[in-house]
Write a protein that holds these residues in place. Structure first.
Motif, short mmCIF file in Angstrom:
data_model
loop_
_atom_site.label_atom_id
_atom_site.label_comp_id
_atom_site.label_asym_id
_atom_site.label_seq_id
_atom_site.Cartn_x
_atom_site.Cartn_y
_atom_site.Cartn_z
N LYS A 63 0.83 -1.21 0.00
CA LYS A 63 0.00 0.00 0.00
C LYS A 63 0.86 1.26 0.00
O LYS A 63 0.46 2.28 -0.52
N GLU A 64 2.05 1.18 0.62
CA GLU A 64 2.92 2.34 0.73
C GLU A 64 4.37 1.89 0.62
O GLU A 64 4.73 0.81 1.08
N CYS A 65 5.20 2.72 0.03
CA CYS A 65 6.62 2.42 -0.12
C CYS A 65 7.29 2.52 1.25
O CYS A 65 7.05 3.46 2.01
N CYS A 66 8.16 1.57 1.56
CA CYS A 66 8.84 1.56 2.86
C CYS A 66 10.13 2.37 2.83
O CYS A 66 10.80 2.51 3.84
N VAL A 67 10.51 2.93 1.68
CA VAL A 67 11.66 3.81 1.50
C VAL A 67 12.97 3.14 1.91
O VAL A 67 13.86 3.79 2.43
N SER A 68 13.09 1.85 1.69
CA SER A 68 14.37 1.19 1.97
C SER A 68 15.31 1.43 0.80
O SER A 68 14.89 1.64 -0.33
N LYS A 69 16.61 1.43 1.09
CA LYS A 69 17.59 1.68 0.03
C LYS A 69 17.56 0.58 -1.02
O LYS A 69 17.66 0.84 -2.21
N THR A 70 17.41 -0.67 -0.58
CA THR A 70 17.26 -1.77 -1.53
C THR A 70 15.76 -2.01 -1.68
O THR A 70 15.10 -2.43 -0.74
N LYS A 71 15.22 -1.69 -2.83
CA LYS A 71 13.78 -1.80 -3.05
C LYS A 71 13.34 -3.25 -2.97
O LYS A 71 13.93 -4.14 -3.58
N CYS A 72 12.27 -3.51 -2.21
CA CYS A 72 11.76 -4.87 -2.08
C CYS A 72 11.01 -5.26 -3.36
O CYS A 72 10.73 -4.42 -4.22
N ASN A 73 10.66 -6.51 -3.49
CA ASN A 73 9.99 -7.01 -4.70
C ASN A 73 8.59 -6.45 -4.88
O ASN A 73 8.09 -6.39 -5.98
N ARG A 74 7.94 -6.05 -3.79
CA ARG A 74 6.57 -5.56 -3.87
C ARG A 74 6.47 -4.05 -3.78
O ARG A 74 5.39 -3.51 -3.59
N CYS A 75 7.57 -3.35 -3.91
CA CYS A 75 7.58 -1.89 -3.80
C CYS A 75 6.77 -1.29 -4.95
O CYS A 75 7.02 -1.59 -6.12
N LYS A 98 2.86 10.14 -4.35
CA LYS A 98 3.48 10.44 -3.06
C LYS A 98 3.84 9.16 -2.30
O LYS A 98 3.58 9.01 -1.12
N ARG A 99 4.43 8.21 -3.03
CA ARG A 99 4.89 6.92 -2.52
C ARG A 99 3.77 6.02 -2.01
O ARG A 99 4.00 5.05 -1.31
N LYS A 100 2.51 6.32 -2.35
CA LYS A 100 1.38 5.49 -1.94
C LYS A 100 0.67 4.95 -3.17
O LYS A 100 0.56 5.62 -4.19
N LEU A 101 0.16 3.74 -3.05
CA LEU A 101 -0.57 3.09 -4.12
C LEU A 101 -1.99 3.63 -4.15
O LEU A 101 -2.67 3.67 -3.12
N VAL A 102 -2.46 4.10 -5.30
CA VAL A 102 -3.81 4.63 -5.43
C VAL A 102 -4.48 4.04 -6.66
O VAL A 102 -3.82 3.66 -7.62
N LYS A 103 -5.81 3.94 -6.61
CA LYS A 103 -6.58 3.48 -7.76
C LYS A 103 -6.82 4.64 -8.70
O LYS A 103 -7.02 5.77 -8.27
N VAL A 104 -6.81 4.34 -9.99
CA VAL A 104 -7.08 5.35 -11.01
C VAL A 104 -8.58 5.37 -11.25
O VAL A 104 -9.19 4.33 -11.47
N LYS A 105 -9.16 6.55 -11.19
CA LYS A 105 -10.59 6.67 -11.45
C LYS A 105 -10.83 6.68 -12.95
O LYS A 105 -10.11 7.34 -13.69
#
Length: 62
Positions: free
Chosen positions: A17-29, A47-54
């Motif tokens: 749902k939201e990016c964890c801002v880790s230096k090594t990006k995880c697989n689900r980022c 803004k680093r958050k997952l949103v649905k497109v209307k």
């Protein structure tokens, strides 16, 4: 004999749902998935958050 899962039966991992801002990006980022083009249709990242497109209706456009 039981049925085993084959490698082709993989289920696509959904992004977080939201990016964890880790230096090594995880697989689900969501940022990484957006850049690679593997983000599910109908979703984007703002803004680093997952949103649905209307979806806009054709009636409003005319």
């Amino acid at each position: 004999m039981g049925k085993g899962k084959s490698k082709s039966d993989k289920v696509a991992k959904l992004p977080k749902k939201e990016c964890c801002v880790s230096k090594t990006k995880c697989n689900r980022c969501p940022l990484r998935m957006l850049q690679e083009g593997t983000l599910p249709p109908g979703y984007t990242v703002k803004k680093r958050k997952l949103v649905k497109v209307k979806k806009l209706k054709a009636d409003k456009a005319a």
